[in-house]
Scaffold this motif. Sequence first.
Motif, PDB file in Angstrom:
ATOM      1  N   ARG A 289       0.800  -1.222   0.000  1.00  0.00           N
ATOM      2  CA  ARG A 289       0.000   0.000   0.000  1.00  0.00           C
ATOM      3  C   ARG A 289       0.839   1.282   0.000  1.00  0.00           C
ATOM      4  O   ARG A 289       0.585   2.203  -0.775  1.00  0.00           O
ATOM      5  N   ASP A 290       1.835   1.373   0.863  1.00  0.00           N
ATOM      6  CA  ASP A 290       2.659   2.580   0.936  1.00  0.00           C
ATOM      7  C   ASP A 290       3.911   2.451   0.075  1.00  0.00           C
ATOM      8  O   ASP A 290       4.217   3.334  -0.716  1.00  0.00           O
ATOM      9  N   ALA A 291       4.651   1.353   0.222  1.00  0.00           N
ATOM     10  CA  ALA A 291       5.877   1.160  -0.555  1.00  0.00           C
ATOM     11  C   ALA A 291       6.294  -0.298  -0.496  1.00  0.00           C
ATOM     12  O   ALA A 291       6.073  -0.981   0.512  1.00  0.00           O
ATOM     13  N   GLY A 292       6.926  -0.766  -1.572  1.00  0.00           N
ATOM     14  CA  GLY A 292       7.512  -2.102  -1.546  1.00  0.00           C
ATOM     15  C   GLY A 292       8.689  -2.155  -0.596  1.00  0.00           C
ATOM     16  O   GLY A 292       8.805  -3.047   0.241  1.00  0.00           O
ATOM     17  N   ILE A 293       9.604  -1.177  -0.729  1.00  0.00           N
ATOM     18  CA  ILE A 293      10.739  -1.018   0.180  1.00  0.00           C
ATOM     19  C   ILE A 293      10.687   0.394   0.741  1.00  0.00           C
ATOM     20  O   ILE A 293      10.605   1.366  -0.019  1.00  0.00           O
ATOM     21  N   TYR A 294      10.746   0.512   2.066  1.00  0.00           N
ATOM     22  CA  TYR A 294      10.744   1.817   2.729  1.00  0.00           C
ATOM     23  C   TYR A 294      11.895   1.821   3.724  1.00  0.00           C
ATOM     24  O   TYR A 294      11.928   1.025   4.665  1.00  0.00           O
ATOM     25  N   SER A 295      12.860   2.717   3.513  1.00  0.00           N
ATOM     26  CA  SER A 295      14.039   2.759   4.372  1.00  0.00           C
ATOM     27  C   SER A 295      14.217   4.155   4.948  1.00  0.00           C
ATOM     28  O   SER A 295      14.302   5.134   4.208  1.00  0.00           O
ATOM     29  N   ASP A 296      14.280   4.226   6.270  1.00  0.00           N
ATOM     30  CA  ASP A 296      14.585   5.468   6.974  1.00  0.00           C
ATOM     31  C   ASP A 296      15.687   5.171   7.992  1.00  0.00           C
ATOM     32  O   ASP A 296      15.504   5.290   9.195  1.00  0.00           O
ATOM     33  N   VAL A 297      16.830   4.717   7.482  1.00  0.00           N
ATOM     34  CA  VAL A 297      17.991   4.395   8.308  1.00  0.00           C
ATOM     35  C   VAL A 297      19.233   4.953   7.634  1.00  0.00           C
ATOM     36  O   VAL A 297      19.224   5.307   6.454  1.00  0.00           O
ATOM     37  N   ILE A 298      20.315   5.019   8.390  1.00  0.00           N
ATOM     38  CA  ILE A 298      21.611   5.378   7.806  1.00  0.00           C
ATOM     39  C   ILE A 298      22.186   4.100   7.223  1.00  0.00           C
ATOM     40  O   ILE A 298      22.762   3.278   7.928  1.00  0.00           O
ATOM     41  N   ASN A 299      22.002   3.900   5.937  1.00  0.00           N
ATOM     42  CA  ASN A 299      22.376   2.608   5.363  1.00  0.00           C
ATOM     43  C   ASN A 299      23.547   2.729   4.407  1.00  0.00           C
ATOM     44  O   ASN A 299      23.863   3.803   3.905  1.00  0.00           O
ATOM     45  N   SER A 300      24.174   1.604   4.158  1.00  0.00           N
ATOM     46  CA  SER A 300      25.286   1.532   3.225  1.00  0.00           C
ATOM     47  C   SER A 300      25.209   0.227   2.454  1.00  0.00           C
ATOM     48  O   SER A 300      24.947  -0.829   3.029  1.00  0.00           O
ATOM     49  N   ASP A 301      25.416   0.324   1.152  1.00  0.00           N
ATOM     50  CA  ASP A 301      25.513  -0.851   0.295  1.00  0.00           C
ATOM     51  C   ASP A 301      24.227  -1.668   0.291  1.00  0.00           C
ATOM     52  O   ASP A 301      24.190  -2.811   0.731  1.00  0.00           O
ATOM     53  N   TRP A 302      23.166  -1.067  -0.228  1.00  0.00           N
ATOM     54  CA  TRP A 302      21.928  -1.788  -0.514  1.00  0.00           C
ATOM     55  C   TRP A 302      21.896  -2.091  -2.002  1.00  0.00           C
ATOM     56  O   TRP A 302      22.236  -1.240  -2.824  1.00  0.00           O
ATOM     57  N   LYS A 303      21.454  -3.291  -2.350  1.00  0.00           N
ATOM     58  CA  LYS A 303      21.339  -3.689  -3.751  1.00  0.00           C
ATOM     59  C   LYS A 303      19.953  -4.284  -3.997  1.00  0.00           C
ATOM     60  O   LYS A 303      19.530  -5.200  -3.288  1.00  0.00           O
ATOM     61  N   ILE A 304      19.261  -3.754  -5.007  1.00  0.00           N
ATOM     62  CA  ILE A 304      17.980  -4.304  -5.456  1.00  0.00           C
ATOM     63  C   ILE A 304      18.194  -4.739  -6.895  1.00  0.00           C
ATOM     64  O   ILE A 304      18.353  -3.890  -7.787  1.00  0.00           O
ATOM     65  N   GLU A 305      18.246  -6.044  -7.133  1.00  0.00           N
ATOM     66  CA  GLU A 305      18.655  -6.568  -8.431  1.00  0.00           C
ATOM     67  C   GLU A 305      17.621  -7.554  -8.976  1.00  0.00           C
ATOM     68  O   GLU A 305      17.127  -8.419  -8.248  1.00  0.00           O
ATOM     69  N   GLY A 306      17.318  -7.420 -10.266  1.00  0.00           N
ATOM     70  CA  GLY A 306      16.444  -8.374 -10.935  1.00  0.00           C
ATOM     71  C   GLY A 306      15.078  -8.512 -10.300  1.00  0.00           C
ATOM     72  O   GLY A 306      14.468  -9.581 -10.368  1.00  0.00           O
ATOM     73  N   SER A 307      14.582  -7.451  -9.697  1.00  0.00           N
ATOM     74  CA  SER A 307      13.333  -7.533  -8.938  1.00  0.00           C
ATOM     75  C   SER A 307      12.202  -6.802  -9.650  1.00  0.00           C
ATOM     76  O   SER A 307      12.418  -6.087 -10.632  1.00  0.00           O
ATOM     77  N   MET A 308      10.993  -6.981  -9.139  1.00  0.00           N
ATOM     78  CA  MET A 308       9.810  -6.394  -9.760  1.00  0.00           C
ATOM     79  C   MET A 308       8.896  -5.815  -8.690  1.00  0.00           C
ATOM     80  O   MET A 308       8.664  -6.437  -7.655  1.00  0.00           O
ATOM     81  N   PHE A 309       8.388  -4.619  -8.973  1.00  0.00           N
ATOM     82  CA  PHE A 309       7.414  -3.965  -8.105  1.00  0.00           C
ATOM     83  C   PHE A 309       6.111  -3.819  -8.878  1.00  0.00           C
ATOM     84  O   PHE A 309       6.070  -3.141  -9.911  1.00  0.00           O
ATOM     85  N   LEU A 310       5.069  -4.479  -8.417  1.00  0.00           N
ATOM     86  CA  LEU A 310       3.731  -4.313  -8.979  1.00  0.00           C
ATOM     87  C   LEU A 310       2.943  -3.447  -8.004  1.00  0.00           C
ATOM     88  O   LEU A 310       2.571  -3.896  -6.922  1.00  0.00           O
ATOM     89  N   ASN A 311       2.726  -2.196  -8.398  1.00  0.00           N
ATOM     90  CA  ASN A 311       2.175  -1.214  -7.479  1.00  0.00           C
ATOM     91  C   ASN A 311       0.667  -1.082  -7.627  1.00  0.00           C
ATOM     92  O   ASN A 311       0.143  -1.131  -8.742  1.00  0.00           O
TER      93      ASN A 311
END
Length: 538
Positions: A289-311
């Motif tokens: 409903r809001d987001a497939g991935i929702y990040s509110d952190v101090i992050n490093s080295d995130w990878k989203i590969e070969g994926s699909m979002f059906l919104n």
Amino acid sequence: MFFSLTAFAQNKFEGYNLFLDVPDTQKAATCALRYSAPTTDITITDLNRSTPMKLSSCGDATARVTQSNSSTAVMRASSTNYKWCFSGEDKRYRISFKGDSYVGQVTYDWIATPETPGIYNIKDFGAVGDGTTDNTTAFKSAMAFIASRNGGTLQIPEGDFVVGSTVALPSGIIIQGISGITTGAPTNNVVKENPSRIRLKGTNRALFRIGECVENIAIRDLELYGSSNENTSGIEAVGAFMSSQNFYFERVVFNNFNRGFYAHGLPITTFAWQFDYVKFNHCRFVYNRDAGIYSDVINSDWKIEGSMFLNPKRTPQQNANSMHFEHAGDILVSDTYGGGFTNAIGGIYLDVTDSAAITVINSQSESMTAALVYNGAVLPDAGDYSYPIMFVNNIFDAPIIFKARRTFVSTGNLYGPKTFRTDERLRVYSTGDRFCYDGYTLGCQNAMSSNNFDKATVVFMTGQPDEGMVKGRSTFFGTDVQFGAMVQMPSLLQNALPAGKPNGSMVYCSDCRRDTTPCQAGGSGAPAMVVGNQWICL
């Protein structure tokens, strides 16, 4: 008279007074895995009344088992190694003890120590995948048991396993389903039910939770499904003080939550929690409903590969975004599709409040409100020229909106004719980008403006030759150009000097006479420049 005597084999049970819990009200470092004191009484309850409950101690002298009655016993952990141990004839017993102020009473269904530990099945802990039985205790028990072994693999067989409250994940666990993702064709069909499904029942909760001091978790070939998307998450990561890192999700479906994957810090440390090294590989995010991935952190080295979002469709009640990053650091999105439907336009493919480096490669959005929104909240301190946002070989037609200063490096992308909505604070370095490759693609028709990045400051942009109905453009330098070697201009005859070139254009006229206006033939050659819409020879 003869009596039949049945001898029951003794199974060994061992562990620690550990418990898994992820609080969100802590005022100091609070790891997800914690322990009760060895002096804590542990109650053992018989789960199989068809056999007599006969327990014996197998720990040291300080870890003794005392049987209370025919169905319960009490024990304590060793005061030397903090381990408890007992033997019994059944395969599983229920243990319970007092935790801390966050978790309260702890209850687990503990299995006998297997001969070859390391791989376990959720059904061993009493789970039933019938789509109705609440398996919360089974999942919490499995997590605690695997935590007591410093990691292991939990197999989720075919079935629909219902969970009614949040389950905390320990370090070192691999959760392995079967068969991977099942989808229909074409790709815009909704993902079908996965053979291995874990279903969250209820609202205002997450299915799985990751807390502080956690590392090395992998989940594969599994569908996480929300019976409700009212403030729910498939996986929630939350912390404040101690960092967590190394998480891998492969062929996982996040289906029908408010946020499929939700990582956030806590106010006590101004949300500055470090949650690093996260990879989503061939995952599906469906109707979150809001987001497939929702990040509110101090992050490093995130990878989203070969994926699909059906919104789902974007409405005032739901953002329907693919990805949202509040404080991103080193994000890579590659080979990833995000889209709604022609009759139900989704939200934002990539919604970024502020970030360090973000790279998007070989990806595409379709039927979305926007492809990228940077600083949609219009925060006054957002944006930095030091870290680029880089797009390589993507296709985006929906708007790309920048509302802060930023360096944008764009190479080999295909954009729509009115994709960019920016101001002069955006600095663009464009190489080989296309805004259409014939007169009809993405709505492009006839000639286009020379600056396709709206009001952005274009530092460099490669040109294109004329192609059919599409008028070409020159390579553009938006700053002073300094050459460290000779520059050779093209050489043309006087009768080949092209008409219609903008003022300031320069060539070398090989047969022109010097100091002629307009340029005249019959000379030994002269530099030529367009001044006042005509060629003059210097």
